[in-house]
Each structure stands twice: as C-alpha cells, then as structure tokens.
Design a protein around this motif. Structure first.
Motif, PDB file in Angstrom:
ATOM      1  N   ALA A 104       0.810  -1.221   0.000  1.00 12.66           N
ATOM      2  CA  ALA A 104       0.000   0.000   0.000  1.00 12.66           C
ATOM      3  C   ALA A 104       0.843   1.270   0.000  1.00 12.66           C
ATOM      4  O   ALA A 104       0.349   2.335  -0.347  1.00 12.66           O
ATOM      5  N   PHE A 105       2.095   1.159   0.385  1.00 14.27           N
ATOM      6  CA  PHE A 105       2.885   2.360   0.621  1.00 14.27           C
ATOM      7  C   PHE A 105       3.697   2.764  -0.592  1.00 14.27           C
ATOM      8  O   PHE A 105       4.290   1.936  -1.276  1.00 14.27           O
ATOM      9  N   VAL A 106       3.759   4.066  -0.820  1.00 16.17           N
ATOM     10  CA  VAL A 106       4.542   4.614  -1.924  1.00 16.17           C
ATOM     11  C   VAL A 106       5.991   4.148  -1.834  1.00 16.17           C
ATOM     12  O   VAL A 106       6.605   3.776  -2.835  1.00 16.17           O
ATOM     13  N   SER A 107       6.533   4.134  -0.644  1.00 18.66           N
ATOM     14  CA  SER A 107       7.951   3.815  -0.448  1.00 18.66           C
ATOM     15  C   SER A 107       8.283   2.361  -0.765  1.00 18.66           C
ATOM     16  O   SER A 107       9.461   2.015  -0.894  1.00 18.66           O
ATOM     17  N   ALA A 108       7.281   1.519  -0.908  1.00 19.70           N
ATOM     18  CA  ALA A 108       7.515   0.107  -1.201  1.00 19.70           C
ATOM     19  C   ALA A 108       7.801  -0.147  -2.674  1.00 19.70           C
ATOM     20  O   ALA A 108       8.206  -1.244  -3.043  1.00 19.70           O
ATOM     21  N   TYR A 109       7.594   0.855  -3.506  1.00 17.31           N
ATOM     22  CA  TYR A 109       7.754   0.698  -4.945  1.00 17.31           C
ATOM     23  C   TYR A 109       9.015   1.409  -5.416  1.00 17.31           C
ATOM     24  O   TYR A 109       9.189   2.592  -5.165  1.00 17.31           O
ATOM     25  N   ALA A 110       9.848   0.670  -6.147  1.00 14.93           N
ATOM     26  CA  ALA A 110      11.124   1.224  -6.588  1.00 14.93           C
ATOM     27  C   ALA A 110      11.061   1.831  -7.983  1.00 14.93           C
ATOM     28  O   ALA A 110      11.918   2.642  -8.339  1.00 14.93           O
ATOM     29  N   TYR A 111      10.057   1.459  -8.732  1.00 16.65           N
ATOM     30  CA  TYR A 111      10.001   1.881 -10.132  1.00 16.65           C
ATOM     31  C   TYR A 111       8.680   2.596 -10.400  1.00 16.65           C
ATOM     32  O   TYR A 111       7.618   2.093 -10.035  1.00 16.65           O
ATOM     33  N   TRP A 112       8.800   3.746 -11.092  1.00 16.53           N
ATOM     34  CA  TRP A 112       7.636   4.599 -11.312  1.00 16.53           C
ATOM     35  C   TRP A 112       7.583   5.086 -12.754  1.00 16.53           C
ATOM     36  O   TRP A 112       8.620   5.334 -13.379  1.00 16.53           O
ATOM     37  N   GLY A 113       6.368   5.268 -13.248  1.00 14.45           N
ATOM     38  CA  GLY A 113       6.186   5.937 -14.520  1.00 14.45           C
ATOM     39  C   GLY A 113       6.156   7.447 -14.320  1.00 14.45           C
ATOM     40  O   GLY A 113       6.264   7.940 -13.194  1.00 14.45           O
ATOM     41  N   GLN A 114       5.941   8.160 -15.414  1.00 14.50           N
ATOM     42  CA  GLN A 114       5.987   9.616 -15.369  1.00 14.50           C
ATOM     43  C   GLN A 114       4.644  10.235 -15.013  1.00 14.50           C
ATOM     44  O   GLN A 114       4.565  11.421 -14.710  1.00 14.50           O
ATOM     45  N   GLY A 115       3.589   9.445 -15.057  1.00 16.69           N
ATOM     46  CA  GLY A 115       2.266   9.917 -14.684  1.00 16.69           C
ATOM     47  C   GLY A 115       1.433  10.366 -15.868  1.00 16.69           C
ATOM     48  O   GLY A 115       1.958  10.758 -16.912  1.00 16.69           O
ATOM     49  N   THR A 116       0.120  10.310 -15.686  1.00 16.78           N
ATOM     50  CA  THR A 116      -0.821  10.797 -16.687  1.00 16.78           C
ATOM     51  C   THR A 116      -1.942  11.539 -15.969  1.00 16.78           C
ATOM     52  O   THR A 116      -2.443  11.082 -14.937  1.00 16.78           O
ATOM     53  N   GLN A 117      -2.303  12.699 -16.507  1.00 15.75           N
ATOM     54  CA  GLN A 117      -3.284  13.563 -15.844  1.00 15.75           C
ATOM     55  C   GLN A 117      -4.705  13.095 -16.132  1.00 15.75           C
ATOM     56  O   GLN A 117      -5.070  12.868 -17.292  1.00 15.75           O
ATOM     57  N   VAL A 118      -5.484  12.981 -15.083  1.00 16.22           N
ATOM     58  CA  VAL A 118      -6.917  12.709 -15.199  1.00 16.22           C
ATOM     59  C   VAL A 118      -7.662  13.879 -14.578  1.00 16.22           C
ATOM     60  O   VAL A 118      -7.431  14.221 -13.409  1.00 16.22           O
ATOM     61  N   THR A 119      -8.518  14.508 -15.361  1.00 17.64           N
ATOM     62  CA  THR A 119      -9.314  15.637 -14.881  1.00 17.64           C
ATOM     63  C   THR A 119     -10.781  15.323 -15.084  1.00 17.64           C
ATOM     64  O   THR A 119     -11.205  15.032 -16.206  1.00 17.64           O
ATOM     65  N   VAL A 120     -11.534  15.370 -13.989  1.00 13.48           N
ATOM     66  CA  VAL A 120     -12.971  15.105 -14.039  1.00 13.48           C
ATOM     67  C   VAL A 120     -13.684  16.413 -13.739  1.00 13.48           C
ATOM     68  O   VAL A 120     -13.662  16.911 -12.615  1.00 13.48           O
ATOM     69  N   SER A 121     -14.309  16.969 -14.751  1.00 13.00           N
ATOM     70  CA  SER A 121     -14.923  18.283 -14.602  1.00 13.00           C
ATOM     71  C   SER A 121     -15.995  18.477 -15.656  1.00 13.00           C
ATOM     72  O   SER A 121     -15.882  17.975 -16.771  1.00 13.00           O
ATOM     73  N   SER A 122     -17.019  19.230 -15.276  1.00 15.01           N
ATOM     74  CA  SER A 122     -18.063  19.569 -16.246  1.00 15.01           C
ATOM     75  C   SER A 122     -17.763  20.904 -16.910  1.00 15.01           C
ATOM     76  O   SER A 122     -18.512  21.345 -17.778  1.00 15.01           O
TER      77      SER A 122
END
Length: 122
Positions: A104-122
């Motif tokens: 569950a913890f962020v610190s437990a993961y050694a490898y990460w992607g760069q991220g993708t933005q999700v915006t939920v809006s009307s």
C-alpha cells in the motif's frame, strides 16, 4: 532497467469513464506487482489499486465498484478501467512496480512511470 509508461489520461465529465494503461518493460524477474497511485494538487500520493503477480487485486475503498484493474501479460501491460468518475478522482495517476506482492505504501515501490493527468470536470 524496469520502465513504466502510463497513457490514457484526459478530461472527462463526471460520470464518465477512462481507461489508463501502463506499459511495462525491462523486467528480468517474474512479472512484477503493479500498483496505481494518484496525487492531487496539494495532497500526498495515495494508492488506488494494485494487481499482484498471481492476479490478486486490491482497491482503495473510495474506488471499489468503480475502478477495475487488469493485466495482459502477453502485452506486458496493466490497465485501470475507471467508471463513474467523480471530480475528486482528479489527479495525476502513476503506475509503479515492485518485485514482490502488492503493497500500500509509496515507499515500497522502486520503479515509477511519469504519470498521466486525469481531470474530471463539467
């Protein structure tokens, strides 16, 4: 070197759907556990879902029944299907990998992607 690349983010209206993809490459051990995390502006990064090497999956309580995680080992990809999206789901979504079971913890993961933005809006 393990690499992860997210895609599929975008702008969607409340109640809409998106499918995020995480392409995984460069792993030399058995297929890793893949977690999805998100980080909203001004907030800490939090775990959303995870799928283990054996297919066991986990979800944050607030997304249960709306989000579904799956993997396609032949394509070395993990997906996060997000339905009934809410404005509070707005965040940058990251996938991350670790060699053992889900954590569950962020610190437990050694490898990460760069991220993708999700915006939920009307």
């Amino acid at each position: 070197q393990l690499q992860l690349v997210e895609s599929g983010g975008g702008l969607v209206q409340p109640g809409g759907s998106l499918r995020l993809s995480c392409a995984v490459s460069g792993f030399t051990w058995d297929y890793p556990a893949i977690g999805w995390f998100r980080q909203a502006p001004g907030k800490e990064r939090e775990g959303v879902s995870c799928i283990g090497r054996d297919g066991t999956n986990y979800y944050k309580d607030s997304v249960k029944g709306r989000f579904t995680i799956s993997r396609d080992n032949a394509k070395n990809a993990v997906y996060l299907q997000m339905n009934s999206l809410k404005p509070e789901d707005t965040a940058i979504y990251y996938c991350a990998a670790r060699s053992n079971s889900c954590a569950a913890f962020v610190s437990a993961y050694a490898y990460w992607g760069q991220g993708t933005q999700v915006t939920v809006s009307s």
